[in-house]
Design a protein around this motif. Structure first.
Motif, mmCIF file in Angstrom:
data_model
loop_
_atom_site.group_PDB
_atom_site.id
_atom_site.type_symbol
_atom_site.label_atom_id
_atom_site.label_comp_id
_atom_site.label_asym_id
_atom_site.label_seq_id
_atom_site.Cartn_x
_atom_site.Cartn_y
_atom_site.Cartn_z
ATOM 1 N N ASP A 107 0.655 -1.214 -0.009
ATOM 2 C CA ASP A 107 -0.101 -0.003 0.058
ATOM 3 C C ASP A 107 0.981 1.090 0.042
ATOM 4 O OD1 ASP A 107 -1.730 2.109 0.750
ATOM 5 O OD2 ASP A 107 -2.964 1.035 1.786
ATOM 6 N N THR A 108 0.735 2.023 -0.966
ATOM 7 C CA THR A 108 1.681 3.118 -1.271
ATOM 8 C C THR A 108 1.299 4.380 -0.180
ATOM 9 O OG1 THR A 108 0.344 4.371 -2.894
ATOM 10 C CG2 THR A 108 2.159 2.591 -3.601
ATOM 11 N N ARG A 109 0.527 4.411 0.355
ATOM 12 C CA ARG A 109 0.100 5.459 1.496
ATOM 13 C C ARG A 109 0.987 5.692 2.451
ATOM 14 N NH1 ARG A 109 -5.915 3.906 3.388
ATOM 15 N NH2 ARG A 109 -5.024 2.110 3.438
ATOM 16 N N LYS A 110 0.887 6.767 3.286
ATOM 17 C CA LYS A 110 1.914 7.188 4.314
ATOM 18 C C LYS A 110 1.453 6.320 5.503
ATOM 19 C CE LYS A 110 3.738 11.609 2.670
ATOM 20 N NZ LYS A 110 3.667 13.076 2.980
ATOM 21 N N GLY A 111 1.953 5.554 6.151
ATOM 22 C CA GLY A 111 1.397 4.856 7.430
ATOM 23 C C GLY A 111 1.887 5.213 8.751
ATOM 24 N N LEU A 112 1.530 4.553 9.736
ATOM 25 C CA LEU A 112 1.908 4.818 10.976
ATOM 26 C C LEU A 112 1.472 3.562 11.774
ATOM 27 C CD1 LEU A 112 3.407 6.768 13.165
ATOM 28 C CD2 LEU A 112 1.137 7.279 14.014
ATOM 29 N N VAL A 113 2.502 2.820 12.534
ATOM 30 C CA VAL A 113 2.233 1.659 13.241
ATOM 31 C C VAL A 113 2.313 2.429 14.693
ATOM 32 C CG1 VAL A 113 3.002 -0.639 14.188
ATOM 33 C CG2 VAL A 113 3.044 -0.095 11.746
ATOM 34 N N ARG A 114 1.092 2.039 15.530
ATOM 35 C CA ARG A 114 1.195 2.585 16.952
ATOM 36 C C ARG A 114 0.863 1.422 17.747
ATOM 37 N NH1 ARG A 114 -2.772 7.344 17.192
ATOM 38 N NH2 ARG A 114 -1.196 8.421 16.643
ATOM 39 N N ILE A 115 1.865 1.232 18.836
ATOM 40 C CA ILE A 115 1.534 0.202 20.136
ATOM 41 C C ILE A 115 1.025 0.732 21.332
ATOM 42 C CG2 ILE A 115 2.333 -2.010 21.214
ATOM 43 C CD1 ILE A 115 4.356 -2.235 18.712
ATOM 44 N N GLY A 116 0.131 0.453 21.933
ATOM 45 C CA GLY A 116 -0.275 0.846 23.136
ATOM 46 C C GLY A 116 -1.274 0.174 23.946
ATOM 47 N N GLU A 131 10.617 3.426 28.474
ATOM 48 C CA GLU A 131 11.856 2.828 28.198
ATOM 49 C C GLU A 131 11.883 2.395 26.818
ATOM 50 O OE1 GLU A 131 12.942 0.511 31.398
ATOM 51 O OE2 GLU A 131 13.148 2.214 32.942
ATOM 52 N N VAL A 132 10.678 1.623 26.361
ATOM 53 C CA VAL A 132 10.764 0.852 24.849
ATOM 54 C C VAL A 132 10.249 1.830 24.001
ATOM 55 C CG1 VAL A 132 10.523 -1.432 26.128
ATOM 56 C CG2 VAL A 132 8.614 0.085 25.359
ATOM 57 N N SER A 133 10.146 2.967 23.989
ATOM 58 C CA SER A 133 9.700 3.825 23.286
ATOM 59 C C SER A 133 10.617 4.195 22.175
ATOM 60 C CB SER A 133 8.953 5.286 23.751
ATOM 61 O OG SER A 133 8.455 5.935 22.739
ATOM 62 N N VAL A 163 9.184 -3.499 19.023
ATOM 63 C CA VAL A 163 8.196 -3.947 19.014
ATOM 64 C C VAL A 163 7.922 -5.258 19.484
ATOM 65 C CG1 VAL A 163 6.569 -4.907 17.189
ATOM 66 C CG2 VAL A 163 7.655 -2.705 16.598
ATOM 67 N N ASN A 164 8.709 -6.034 19.490
ATOM 68 C CA ASN A 164 8.606 -7.418 20.140
ATOM 69 C C ASN A 164 8.542 -7.117 21.719
ATOM 70 O OD1 ASN A 164 8.579 -9.542 18.101
ATOM 71 N ND2 ASN A 164 10.564 -8.590 17.524
ATOM 72 N N SER A 165 9.424 -6.183 22.039
ATOM 73 C CA SER A 165 9.441 -5.870 23.727
ATOM 74 C C SER A 165 7.934 -5.459 24.158
ATOM 75 C CB SER A 165 10.404 -4.824 23.893
ATOM 76 O OG SER A 165 10.540 -4.368 25.319
ATOM 77 N N CYS A 166 7.512 -4.430 23.232
ATOM 78 C CA CYS A 166 6.116 -3.996 23.698
ATOM 79 C C CYS A 166 5.115 -5.053 23.742
ATOM 80 C CB CYS A 166 5.685 -2.790 22.803
ATOM 81 S SG CYS A 166 6.724 -1.291 22.935
ATOM 82 N N LEU A 167 5.059 -5.784 22.518
ATOM 83 C CA LEU A 167 4.169 -6.885 22.465
ATOM 84 C C LEU A 167 4.110 -8.008 23.674
ATOM 85 C CD1 LEU A 167 4.109 -7.325 18.573
ATOM 86 C CD2 LEU A 167 2.446 -5.933 20.146
ATOM 87 N N ASN A 168 5.400 -8.223 23.899
ATOM 88 C CA ASN A 168 5.609 -9.493 24.834
ATOM 89 C C ASN A 168 5.597 -9.167 26.097
ATOM 90 O OD1 ASN A 168 5.122 -11.482 22.589
ATOM 91 N ND2 ASN A 168 7.129 -10.748 21.808
ATOM 92 N N ARG A 169 5.435 -8.148 26.533
ATOM 93 C CA ARG A 169 5.587 -7.744 28.186
ATOM 94 C C ARG A 169 4.348 -8.250 28.882
ATOM 95 N NH1 ARG A 169 6.268 -1.490 29.665
ATOM 96 N NH2 ARG A 169 7.941 -2.580 31.067
ATOM 97 N N PRO A 170 4.764 -9.005 29.907
ATOM 98 C CA PRO A 170 3.500 -9.607 30.793
ATOM 99 C C PRO A 170 2.447 -8.400 31.115
ATOM 100 C CG PRO A 170 5.574 -10.442 31.625
ATOM 101 C CD PRO A 170 6.032 -9.180 30.592
ATOM 102 N N LEU A 171 1.388 -8.868 31.207
ATOM 103 C CA LEU A 171 0.251 -8.046 31.342
ATOM 104 C C LEU A 171 0.304 -7.262 32.634
ATOM 105 C CD1 LEU A 171 -2.608 -9.885 29.827
ATOM 106 C CD2 LEU A 171 -1.898 -7.712 28.896
#
Length: 303
Positions: free
Chosen positions: A29-38, A128-130, A111-119
């Motif tokens: 997809d040629t559009r300008k994109g942004l991935v956001r994790i939160g 710190e992971v930003s 990305v992996n650090s954010c996704l895989n942190r224990p709840l």
């Protein structure tokens, strides 16, 4: 995507376009994109993709710890990355739009650090992971289109339908089993594996809707114009509703819920869906008894 969950806090943002599978080909997809994790208001981790020019969330995925891995696609010479789920067959492709390639590895690790942190660690030093989004050297639309057209190698088209591995090697089945064992509720409780999806099965709920006045009760909670019996049937079978049931079941099993909003006695809650429903039923019964006992005697006689 108008029903995207608003994020309570943002852990990571970086510029990236998305890609889609069309048969055996991966198309950018040629559009300008942004991935956001939160974190959403329910305390779970969301990975969202936004159209940067419109600031609209188009994709929103809930990701549980150790459920997915973000890695570079080795079959491509371009800056193509994949978010691959171990719990099912979902795969999402992205292509980096940050001006410099030097930060790609750091972004991937974050990305992996954010996704895989224990709840239960959520909220602790999330900054710190930003990885800050660089605002300089913004790519032009023509540049993005040119880069998108050169992302996928000819050899990559057929390879992507198979297994994708990272530089550290493939995720082994025994590793996944070990991770799942560590986060599952102890097997001693026979109710631990029962989720809301098992209880609210369409074939179990449909007969109740046919015979009980449930339709009238649910109407006030449904959108205007979508309150008929057929609408309720369709909702119960929709993938978004089933996903929300699985999400709430996970929250109940991990105990990350404020029981006071349901009036549930905490002593009767054993971190299972069944115990929560039993405690909720008990709470409703007591509230009904209290309401009945407070009625005037004449009103009780008339009833």
């Amino acid at each position: 995507m108008s029903d995207a969950v608003p994020l309570q806090s943002v852990m990571l943002e970086f510029r990236a376009g998305k890609m889609s599978l069309e048969g055996t080909r991966v198309v950018a997809d040629t559009r300008k994109g942004l991935v956001r994790i939160g974190r959403g208001e329910e305390g779970l981790v969301h990975l969202q993709w936004l159209d940067r020019s419109q600031n609209i969330v188009e994709d929103d995925q809930i990701v549980f710890p150790d459920e997915a891995v973000f890695e570079k696609v080795n079959q491509s010479s371009g800056r193509v990355y994949i978010l691959k789920f171990s719990s099912d067959s979902r795969k999402f492709f992205f292509w980096m739009q940050e001006p410099s390639t030097e930060g790609d590895l750091a972004i991937c690790n974050s990305v992996n650090s954010c996704l895989n942190r224990p709840l239960d660690m959520m909220g602790d030093d999330e900054a710190e992971v930003s990885v800050p989004v660089q605002e300089s050297e913004e790519a032009t639309e023509d540049d993005l289109s040119s880069r998108a057209g050169n992302l996928v190698d000819q050899s990559m088209a057929t390879d992507l339908t198979g297994e994708v591995t990272s530089s550290a090697g493939p995720v082994q089945l025994e590793d996944l089993q070990r991770i799942l064992r560590s986060i599952q509720t102890p097997v001693e409780d026979p109710d631990a594996s029962i989720g809301l999806s098992d209880i609210l099965k369409p074939d179990l709920v449909f007969p109740l809707i046919e015979t009980l006045p449930i339709e009238q009760t649910l109407a006030s909670y449904l959108p205007e114009g979508s309150q008929s019996r057929a609408d309720i049937f369709e909702l119960l079978q929709s993938p978004p509703f089933r996903q929300q049931l699985d999400t709430f079941s996970h929250v109940l099993r991990t105990g990350q819920i404020d029981l006071s909003q349901f009036g549930v006695d905490p002593s009767k809650y054993r971190f299972t869906v069944v115990s929560f429903l039993e405690a909720l039923e008990d709470s409703v019964a007591k509230a009904s008894e209290t309401e009945t006992s407070s009625l005037p005697k004449d009103a009780m006689d008339e009833s």
